[in-house]
Structures are given as C-alpha cells and as structure tokens.
Design an enzyme around this catalytic site. Sequence first.
Site, short mmCIF file in Angstrom:
data_model
loop_
_atom_site.label_atom_id
_atom_site.label_comp_id
_atom_site.label_asym_id
_atom_site.label_seq_id
_atom_site.Cartn_x
_atom_site.Cartn_y
_atom_site.Cartn_z
N CYS A 150 70.28 44.48 64.88
CA CYS A 150 69.44 44.99 64.08
C CYS A 150 68.47 45.96 64.63
O CYS A 150 69.00 46.65 65.87
CB CYS A 150 68.49 43.89 63.25
SG CYS A 150 67.51 43.03 64.43
N ASN A 204 65.50 43.22 66.74
CA ASN A 204 66.20 41.95 67.45
C ASN A 204 65.06 40.89 67.31
O ASN A 204 65.04 39.87 68.21
CB ASN A 204 66.56 42.08 68.79
CG ASN A 204 67.52 40.93 69.48
OD1 ASN A 204 67.44 40.80 70.77
ND2 ASN A 204 68.13 40.25 68.33
N CYS A 242 63.74 39.86 63.74
CA CYS A 242 63.69 39.72 62.62
C CYS A 242 65.34 39.05 61.88
O CYS A 242 65.42 37.74 61.73
CB CYS A 242 63.18 40.64 61.49
SG CYS A 242 61.52 40.71 61.79
N SER A 273 68.59 39.98 63.08
CA SER A 273 69.85 39.60 64.13
C SER A 273 69.59 38.26 64.54
O SER A 273 70.63 37.50 64.83
CB SER A 273 70.10 40.81 64.91
OG SER A 273 68.89 40.77 65.90
N ASP A 317 65.09 45.21 55.68
CA ASP A 317 64.56 45.01 56.76
C ASP A 317 62.91 44.12 56.22
O ASP A 317 62.48 44.65 55.49
CB ASP A 317 64.11 46.34 57.50
CG ASP A 317 63.17 45.99 58.72
OD1 ASP A 317 62.66 44.77 59.01
OD2 ASP A 317 62.65 46.98 59.25
P1 4NP Z 1 64.39 43.51 62.77
O1 4NP Z 1 63.04 44.01 61.98
O2 4NP Z 1 65.14 44.78 63.09
O3 4NP Z 1 65.19 42.76 61.66
O4 4NP Z 1 64.11 42.75 64.02
C1 4NP Z 1 62.38 44.78 62.60
C2 4NP Z 1 61.24 44.29 63.54
C3 4NP Z 1 60.51 45.23 64.10
C4 4NP Z 1 60.40 46.32 63.63
C5 4NP Z 1 61.13 46.94 62.83
C6 4NP Z 1 62.15 46.09 62.20
N1 4NP Z 1 59.21 47.39 64.23
O5 4NP Z 1 59.12 48.29 63.88
O6 4NP Z 1 58.49 47.05 65.01
#
Ligand code: 4NP
Length: 155
Positions: free
Chosen positions: A9, A12, A14, A16, A123
């Site tokens: 994702c 990494n 949330c 994945s 997301d």
């Molecule tokens: P993930 O979610 O891709 O499912 O781990 C996110 C975690 C952090 C961020 C975006 C999406 N961020 O922008 O910090």
Amino acid sequence: MPVKILMVCLGNICRSPLAEGLLAAKLPKDKFLVDSAGTGAYHIGKQPDQRSVLTAQKNGLDISNQKARQFTSRDFDDYDYIYVMDNSNYDDVIELAKNENHKNKVQLILNELFPDDNVDVPDPYYGLQNGFDMVYEMLDETCTILAQKLIEKHS
Ligand code: 4NP
C-alpha cells in the site's frame, strides 16, 4: 523454497499490514511467506497504525509486531506475487518494474474478489475506526479466495 507474496500500500501502516496478517493466517507457514511494504517512505520502521492493530485484534489477529518498510525494485525478484491495494499503488509499483516478468507479478488485490473490476481498497488513514473495520472485511474476503487459489496452485 516457500512461495513468497508481498502486500503493498502507500504507507505500509494501515492496509497492507492487515492484508499480510490475514493472508499469512490462511496459508500453511511451511510453504508460504507473506510480507508487506509501502510505496512511500513516510513511516519506515513504524508499527502498524493503532487502528489497524485494534481492528485485527478484535478479529483475533495480532499484527503489532510488523514494521513498515519501503517497496524497492529488488522486491520484484524476491517475491513471486505482488498484491497492491489501489490503482495508485499499482502505478507506483509498475513504474519501478524493469521487465514484463516484473509487471506480470503485480495485481490489484480486490480483483481476486471482483475480477477485472480494478476496485480500490479505500485508504482509511484520514477516517475513523469503522473505515478500518470495513477494510478488514474486504481484505478478509479477498484473502480467503486468494489463499484457496494459492494452495491449489502450489500443492
Ligand atoms: P496505508 O495508509 O497506505 O494503507 O498504510 C496510509 C498511511 C499513511 C499515509 C497515507 C496512507 N500518509 O499519508 O501518511
């Protein structure tokens, strides 16, 4: 040699990590290895987001010992299958591919559940706990199908 599967994702932290924990729990450990990575570098070294840890815990799954790392082009050679959570992850991963063999390893994970629909796992980062619960349910369903397919293919 185990069959190696990588869940990808953006952060990494949330989606994945949940996909990694769910698929690993559905596969025999002696034959399959499941890992996860993020296309972004923001959260390297961090534990999964506490909301993902809580959602997993409510479902009897412990993902708290995972640690975020960034996807690299080396992963194309190290892994047999690469499952991305959304279309943006797909584009970012494909950009790093060096040949057709690399590209062919990359699939949208929800295409296991809804073939050819190219649906994103949303997301949940900027949302509430229930978004994480919803992501868990989607990933649980798609990983059940994926695990059956992998077991059949590699037995
Ligand atoms: P993930 O979610 O891709 O499912 O781990 C996110 C975690 C952090 C961020 C975006 C999406 N961020 O922008 O910090």
